[in-house]
Scaffold this motif. Sequence first.
Motif, short mmCIF file in Angstrom:
data_model
loop_
_atom_site.label_atom_id
_atom_site.label_comp_id
_atom_site.label_asym_id
_atom_site.label_seq_id
_atom_site.Cartn_x
_atom_site.Cartn_y
_atom_site.Cartn_z
N MET A 1 0.84 -1.18 0.00
CA MET A 1 0.00 0.00 0.00
C MET A 1 0.88 1.23 0.00
SD MET A 1 -1.37 -2.66 1.13
CE MET A 1 -2.86 -3.59 1.34
N SER A 2 1.05 1.80 -1.16
CA SER A 2 1.99 2.88 -1.31
C SER A 2 1.65 4.06 -0.42
CB SER A 2 2.03 3.33 -2.76
OG SER A 2 0.75 3.77 -3.16
N ARG A 3 0.36 4.33 -0.24
CA ARG A 3 -0.02 5.49 0.55
C ARG A 3 0.35 5.30 2.01
NH1 ARG A 3 -0.14 9.49 -2.85
NH2 ARG A 3 -1.36 8.99 -4.69
N ARG A 4 0.17 4.13 2.53
CA ARG A 4 0.53 3.91 3.92
C ARG A 4 2.03 3.83 4.09
NH1 ARG A 4 -3.77 2.31 2.67
NH2 ARG A 4 -3.42 0.18 2.02
N ARG A 5 2.72 3.45 3.03
CA ARG A 5 4.18 3.54 3.08
C ARG A 5 4.60 4.99 3.22
NH1 ARG A 5 8.34 0.51 4.05
NH2 ARG A 5 7.15 -1.13 3.05
N ALA A 23 17.90 -6.32 2.34
CA ALA A 23 17.29 -5.43 3.32
C ALA A 23 15.83 -5.76 3.46
CB ALA A 23 17.47 -3.97 2.90
N ALA A 24 15.41 -6.12 4.65
CA ALA A 24 14.00 -6.45 4.88
C ALA A 24 13.24 -5.17 5.14
CB ALA A 24 13.88 -7.38 6.07
N HIS A 25 12.15 -4.98 4.41
CA HIS A 25 11.41 -3.74 4.62
C HIS A 25 9.94 -3.95 4.85
CE1 HIS A 25 9.25 -3.33 0.75
NE2 HIS A 25 10.17 -4.19 0.38
N GLY A 26 9.41 -5.11 4.56
CA GLY A 26 7.98 -5.30 4.76
C GLY A 26 7.20 -4.33 3.95
N ALA A 27 7.01 -4.61 2.68
CA ALA A 27 6.41 -3.66 1.77
C ALA A 27 5.03 -3.26 2.22
CB ALA A 27 6.35 -4.27 0.38
N GLY A 28 4.57 -2.16 1.66
CA GLY A 28 3.23 -1.70 1.94
C GLY A 28 3.07 -1.19 3.34
N THR A 273 1.02 -10.07 -1.62
CA THR A 273 2.17 -10.08 -2.51
C THR A 273 2.13 -8.87 -3.45
OG1 THR A 273 2.12 -12.49 -2.46
CG2 THR A 273 3.45 -11.48 -4.17
N TYR A 274 0.97 -8.60 -3.99
CA TYR A 274 0.79 -7.47 -4.90
C TYR A 274 1.12 -6.15 -4.20
CZ TYR A 274 -1.79 -4.06 -7.76
OH TYR A 274 -2.15 -2.97 -8.51
N ASP A 275 0.67 -6.03 -2.98
CA ASP A 275 0.94 -4.84 -2.18
C ASP A 275 2.44 -4.59 -2.05
OD1 ASP A 275 0.79 -2.74 -0.38
OD2 ASP A 275 0.57 -4.06 1.32
N GLY A 276 3.19 -5.65 -1.81
CA GLY A 276 4.64 -5.51 -1.70
C GLY A 276 5.31 -5.34 -3.03
N LEU A 277 4.82 -6.02 -4.05
CA LEU A 277 5.45 -5.99 -5.36
C LEU A 277 5.46 -4.60 -5.97
CD1 LEU A 277 6.72 -7.62 -7.71
CD2 LEU A 277 4.40 -7.99 -8.56
N VAL A 278 4.36 -3.86 -5.83
CA VAL A 278 4.28 -2.53 -6.45
C VAL A 278 5.15 -1.51 -5.74
CG1 VAL A 278 1.97 -2.95 -7.35
CG2 VAL A 278 2.23 -1.89 -5.10
N ALA A 279 5.78 -1.88 -4.63
CA ALA A 279 6.68 -0.98 -3.92
C ALA A 279 8.14 -1.37 -4.12
CB ALA A 279 6.34 -0.95 -2.43
N THR A 280 8.45 -2.17 -5.15
CA THR A 280 9.82 -2.58 -5.42
C THR A 280 10.38 -1.78 -6.59
OG1 THR A 280 9.12 -4.33 -6.96
CG2 THR A 280 9.35 -4.92 -4.62
N PRO A 281 11.70 -1.61 -6.66
CA PRO A 281 12.31 -0.93 -7.81
C PRO A 281 12.01 -1.63 -9.14
CG PRO A 281 13.87 -1.10 -5.99
CD PRO A 281 12.69 -1.93 -5.62
N LEU A 282 11.89 -2.96 -9.11
CA LEU A 282 11.58 -3.70 -10.33
C LEU A 282 10.24 -3.26 -10.91
CD1 LEU A 282 12.22 -5.98 -12.33
CD2 LEU A 282 11.02 -7.54 -10.79
N TRP A 283 9.22 -3.14 -10.04
CA TRP A 283 7.93 -2.69 -10.52
C TRP A 283 7.99 -1.27 -11.04
CZ3 TRP A 283 3.27 -3.75 -12.22
CH2 TRP A 283 2.34 -2.72 -12.27
N ARG A 284 8.71 -0.41 -10.34
CA ARG A 284 8.80 0.98 -10.78
C ARG A 284 9.36 1.07 -12.19
NH1 ARG A 284 8.36 5.89 -8.64
NH2 ARG A 284 9.44 7.58 -9.71
N SER A 440 8.54 -14.38 -2.17
CA SER A 440 8.13 -13.55 -1.03
C SER A 440 9.34 -12.94 -0.33
CB SER A 440 7.32 -14.39 -0.03
OG SER A 440 6.18 -14.93 -0.64
N LEU A 441 10.37 -13.76 -0.12
CA LEU A 441 11.57 -13.26 0.54
C LEU A 441 12.26 -12.19 -0.31
CD1 LEU A 441 13.08 -16.58 1.96
CD2 LEU A 441 11.98 -14.74 3.24
N TRP A 442 12.21 -12.38 -1.61
CA TRP A 442 12.83 -11.37 -2.48
C TRP A 442 12.09 -10.04 -2.36
CZ3 TRP A 442 10.80 -8.53 -6.55
CH2 TRP A 442 11.74 -7.76 -7.25
N ILE A 443 10.75 -10.07 -2.35
CA ILE A 443 9.97 -8.83 -2.22
C ILE A 443 10.26 -8.16 -0.89
CG2 ILE A 443 7.63 -7.93 -1.97
CD1 ILE A 443 6.73 -10.00 -4.01
N VAL A 444 10.27 -8.94 0.19
CA VAL A 444 10.54 -8.37 1.51
C VAL A 444 11.95 -7.77 1.58
CG1 VAL A 444 10.78 -8.95 3.95
CG2 VAL A 444 8.88 -9.86 2.66
#
Length: 455
Positions: A1-5, A23-28, A273-284, A440-444
Motif C-alpha cells: 500500500m503505497s499510501r501507507r508507506r 534489506a527487509a522492509h515489509g512492503a506496503g 504479494t501485490y501490495d509488496g510488489l508494487v513498492a519494489t524498484p523492479l515494478w517501478r 516472497s523473501l525477495w519482495i521483503v
Amino acid sequence: MSRRRRLALATLGVLIAVATPAAAHGAGLAGASTRSLDVPTWLFLTTGGGVVGASFLLASFVTDRSFVRRVHGWRRGSSPPLEGLVRSGLRLFGVAGLLFVLAVGFFGPPTPTRNAAVLVVWVGWWSGYTMSTYLVGNTWPALNPWRTVASALPSLGWRYPERLDAWPSVAGLLGLVWLEVVSPVADRPRFLAGVVAVYTAVTLAGAVAFGADTWFRRVDPIARVFRYFGRLAPLYYDGGVRVRLPGVGLDAPKLVTSRAEVAFVVAVLWVTTYDGLVATPLWRGAAVAAVEAGVPPALLYPAALVVGYLLVLGVYALAVRYSKRTARTYLPADALARRFAPPLLAIAAGYHLAHFLGYFLELSPALLGAIVAPLGPPAPVALVLPGWFGGVELGAVVLGHLLAIWVAHAAAYEVFPGKLQAVRSQYGITAAMVCYTMASLWIVSQPYSVPPYVS
C-alpha cells in the motif's frame, strides 16, 4: 500500500537507501524503515527455499496417522462466566470505533500522520487487529460493527443466488486492494472516511436484502478474511473459549468447499504479494516502461492486479494437477484443490506478519497519541526498531510456509489411504511453495520504491 508507506515515511523521517546486502522492509503497510541483513540476497533466498523443501522431507518421515490425528485433535477449553457481557462489550466497542473513524476522518486534522482515523484504520485495525486474528483468535464476529448494526435492521429475505457462491467476495477483496494502492485513501482522511461511509452503506444494504448471516458468511470479503485467518489461531470459540495448536484449524475437511472459495484463498495470498510488489524498484522500472510504451496509467495497476492473480491461481491449479498425477488418484483435481487450499492461508498470514509487524510497532506511539487527543493530537512519535528486526520479518515468511507444509501433509494423510501416495501428492504443492517462498523473501528484501502513477 503505497499510501501507507508514505505515511510511515512521513512519520519516521527515514531515508531509504539502496543497500548491497539484503534489506527487509515489509512492503506496503509494514513500515518504511530498511533493516539490512548482513547476508547476500541470493543466500537467504536459497536458504529460505531450502528450509521449506527440507521441511517437506522431514514431514514425510511422519507416517503415523494416529500421531497426526492426536496432534490435530488436541484441545483444551473452558466457558468464560461473563461470555454474554464480553460479547456485548465487543459489539459496543466495534460500533463506537466505526463512529470514531467516521467522525475524526471527516472533522479531524487533515494531516494523515496526525489524524486518528487514518492511524486507527491502517495501524490499529488492518495491521494490528488482523495479526491478532491469526496469532490469538478471531473476535471479528462479535466486534464487526456492520454486523451489529445489520442485526438490528429488518431483512427483506431475498434469496442469495447460489451461482454467485463466493465470487462477490473475491471481486470485493481485489477491488479493496486496488483502491488501497491507487487512491489517496491513506493520505486524505476525508477521502478515507468517505470510503468507509460508502462501504458501510453497501454492506448494510446487502445485509438488509439477503440477511446478515448470509451476507457476512458468503459475500463480505473482510469477514471472510478474518474467518479464514482465525483458523490459524490457537484460541477459538465452540460453546466456550477453547485452545488448540496453531494452524490445526486449517485441517478441517469442509473449510473450503467450492471453486469460488479456493479462488478467494488464492486472492488472500496474492493481494499481500501485490501490495509488496508494487513498492519494489523492479515494478517501478516496469511501470515506467509500460506507460512510455503506451499503456494508460489508469489501466496499469488493475491489469497487474488481475493478471498477477490469474497467474498465481494458474500456478496453484498446475500444482494440484501435478499432485493428482504423482499420487495416481481417481479423485478429481477440484477435490484436491479444495482440500489443499487452506494451507495457503498459513503462507498468507506469515507474509502479512512480515509486512505489517514492523509497521505496527513503529507507529503504535503515534496511534496512541492520536486516540488520546483526536482533534488536537501531539506531534507523532515513532518507535525505532533495531537492525536485527529484519530477521524477524524474514522468519515470519519462512514459518508461515513451514506451517503450510505440515498442514498439507496432515491433509494428505486424511485424503489418501496409502502412505507413499500421500507423500507423492505433495510434490507439486511443495514445489509451488518453495517458489513462492523465494519470491516472497525477495519482495521483503527489496528497498522501498514509491510506486509511480498513483493518485
